[in-house]
Design an enzyme around this catalytic site. Structure first.
Site, PDB file in Angstrom:
ATOM      1  N   ILE A  87      -2.389 -14.615  -6.388  1.00 31.58           N
ATOM      2  CA  ILE A  87      -0.949 -14.359  -6.370  1.00 31.58           C
ATOM      3  C   ILE A  87      -0.170 -15.537  -5.787  1.00 31.58           C
ATOM      4  O   ILE A  87       0.817 -15.988  -6.366  1.00 31.58           O
ATOM      5  CB  ILE A  87      -0.648 -13.069  -5.581  1.00 31.58           C
ATOM      6  CG1 ILE A  87      -1.279 -11.868  -6.289  1.00 31.58           C
ATOM      7  CG2 ILE A  87       0.862 -12.868  -5.461  1.00 31.58           C
ATOM      8  CD1 ILE A  87      -1.129 -10.568  -5.525  1.00 31.58           C
TER       9      ILE A  87
ATOM     10  N   SER B 152       5.245  -6.992  -0.407  1.00 33.46           N
ATOM     11  CA  SER B 152       4.845  -5.716   0.180  1.00 33.46           C
ATOM     12  C   SER B 152       3.662  -5.153  -0.607  1.00 33.46           C
ATOM     13  O   SER B 152       2.788  -5.890  -1.050  1.00 33.46           O
ATOM     14  CB  SER B 152       6.032  -4.760   0.184  1.00 33.46           C
ATOM     15  OG  SER B 152       5.666  -3.510   0.715  1.00 33.46           O
ATOM     16  N   SER B 153       3.643  -3.857  -0.834  1.00 33.59           N
ATOM     17  CA  SER B 153       2.545  -3.218  -1.562  1.00 33.59           C
ATOM     18  C   SER B 153       2.923  -1.778  -1.849  1.00 33.59           C
ATOM     19  O   SER B 153       3.698  -1.162  -1.102  1.00 33.59           O
ATOM     20  CB  SER B 153       1.260  -3.240  -0.722  1.00 33.59           C
ATOM     21  OG  SER B 153       0.271  -2.397  -1.286  1.00 33.59           O
TER      22      SER B 153
ATOM     23  N   TYR C 233      -2.841  -0.721   7.313  1.00 33.46           N
ATOM     24  CA  TYR C 233      -2.315  -1.602   6.271  1.00 33.46           C
ATOM     25  C   TYR C 233      -1.041  -1.039   5.654  1.00 33.46           C
ATOM     26  O   TYR C 233      -0.041  -1.751   5.498  1.00 33.46           O
ATOM     27  CB  TYR C 233      -3.373  -1.820   5.189  1.00 33.46           C
ATOM     28  CG  TYR C 233      -2.899  -2.715   4.060  1.00 33.46           C
ATOM     29  CD1 TYR C 233      -2.758  -4.085   4.256  1.00 33.46           C
ATOM     30  CD2 TYR C 233      -2.589  -2.184   2.805  1.00 33.46           C
ATOM     31  CE1 TYR C 233      -2.319  -4.917   3.235  1.00 33.46           C
ATOM     32  CE2 TYR C 233      -2.142  -3.006   1.783  1.00 33.46           C
ATOM     33  CZ  TYR C 233      -2.014  -4.364   1.992  1.00 33.46           C
ATOM     34  OH  TYR C 233      -1.573  -5.178   0.971  1.00 33.46           O
TER      35      TYR C 233
ATOM     36  N   LYS D 265       2.954  -2.715   5.680  1.00 33.42           N
ATOM     37  CA  LYS D 265       3.787  -2.992   4.517  1.00 33.42           C
ATOM     38  C   LYS D 265       5.083  -2.180   4.559  1.00 33.42           C
ATOM     39  O   LYS D 265       6.128  -2.647   4.082  1.00 33.42           O
ATOM     40  CB  LYS D 265       3.004  -2.713   3.226  1.00 33.42           C
ATOM     41  CG  LYS D 265       1.849  -3.692   3.019  1.00 33.42           C
ATOM     42  CD  LYS D 265       2.335  -5.146   3.009  1.00 33.42           C
ATOM     43  CE  LYS D 265       1.243  -6.127   2.717  1.00 33.42           C
ATOM     44  NZ  LYS D 265       1.729  -7.542   2.686  1.00 33.42           N
TER      45      LYS D 265
ATOM     46  N   VAL E 105      -4.029  -5.688  -8.471  1.00 33.85           N
ATOM     47  CA  VAL E 105      -3.895  -6.969  -9.162  1.00 33.85           C
ATOM     48  C   VAL E 105      -5.287  -7.556  -9.348  1.00 33.85           C
ATOM     49  O   VAL E 105      -6.154  -7.423  -8.477  1.00 33.85           O
ATOM     50  CB  VAL E 105      -3.002  -7.945  -8.368  1.00 33.85           C
ATOM     51  CG1 VAL E 105      -2.872  -9.283  -9.084  1.00 33.85           C
ATOM     52  CG2 VAL E 105      -1.627  -7.332  -8.133  1.00 33.85           C
TER      53      VAL E 105
END
Length: 278
Positions: A14, A148-149, A162, A166, A194
């Site tokens: 990424i 972010s996620s 985690y 985020k 991803v």
């Protein structure tokens, strides 16, 4: 000329894709990496960006989880990109892409797990923006994008820490969009799965959590002859295909453009509809 500062986590995926996209648009780049093992790949990336896009790029080794790392990145950028006569220096684009993840059931989380993830994923971006603050534009033309996620809002098992980091990053995005309104727009993007080494190394239990979301995501259906064969072949098990790094980079680049000037304080979908943003 743009002088964007990047905080690169997944150098071959990424982060590198974002760098390639913005370099193709004429941005000069400062690329951050942490581990010694990333030194050779990032130097090749720097060389490729300069030769292919006729831009200037440098790399900086710094730990985003340390209190000194973010300031070191900005100081190195200033030392390399300041005007040779006037000393003028400006940061037009800043991407907070550094991140660590360590999934763990609630009962096994340690203070060390918490501290490491929050240091890199939350404190690091905060300190980087603080260090960059004196050099941001004064005319709203700056761009800050936080990676972010979907984990920030979907409550995946074993992601207490985690997911929390985020969510914190998205909260800071909204606050910074107000505090920095005369300097820069501030937005987040929220990738889902991803096609990276990190996602490929996740356990089967985690991937099974993803399947119902992937199956209903509008853009994640795998297409024979269009998508990579490995993801088409795996689509029945996984529910569809993951995103590609260049697709995330495209959304980030969109938010860095002049045309995005009326968008700030938002979490923008960069996941094919895995998780709708609002």
């Amino acid at each position: 000329m743009f002088d964007p500062v990047f905080s690169i986590f997944d150098m071959l995926c990424i982060g590198a894709a974002i760098a390639k996209n913005l370099a193709s648009k004429g941005c000069s780049l400062v690329l951050n990496y942490t581990s010694d093992s990333s030194s050779s790949p990032i130097e090749k990336l720097v060389s490729d960006l300069e030769s292919q896009h006729n831009v200037r790029a440098i790399s900086v080794q710094a730990d985003m989880g340390s209190t000194a790392g973010p300031a070191h990145i900005v100081n190195t950028a200033k030392n390399n990109f300041s005007h040779p006569k006037t000393g003028a220096f400006r940061i037009d684009i800043l991407i907070n892409n550094a991140g660590v993840a360590a999934d763990s059931p609630l009962q096994n989380i340690t203070p060390e797990d918490f501290t490491r993830q929050y240091s890199v994923n939350v404190l690091g971006p905060l300190l980087l923006v603080q260090a960059a603050l004196p050099y941001l534009p004064q005319d709203r033309s700056g761009r800050i994008v936080n990676i972010s996620s979907v984990s920030s809002s979907l409550g995946f098992v074993n992601q207490t820490v985690y997911g929390g980091t985020k969510n914190a990053l998205e909260a800071m995005t909204r606050t910074w969009s107000r505090e920095l309104a005369e300097r820069a727009t501030v937005n987040s993007v929220n990738p889902g799965p991803v096609a990276t080494d990190m996602y490929g190394g996740t356990r089967e239990e985690f991937q099974l959590q993803m399947k119902p979301f992937i199956q209903t995501a509008p853009l994640m259906a795998a297409r024979r002859g269009v998508d990579e064969d490995q993801y088409v072949d795996d689509a029945e098990r996984a529910g569809g295909r993951p995103g590609y790094d260049f697709e995330i980079a495209g959304v980030v680049a969109m938010l860095c453009s002049e045309d995005s000037a009326w968008c700030t304080g938002s979490v923008v979908c960069a996941n094919g509809g895995f998780k709708f943003s609002y």
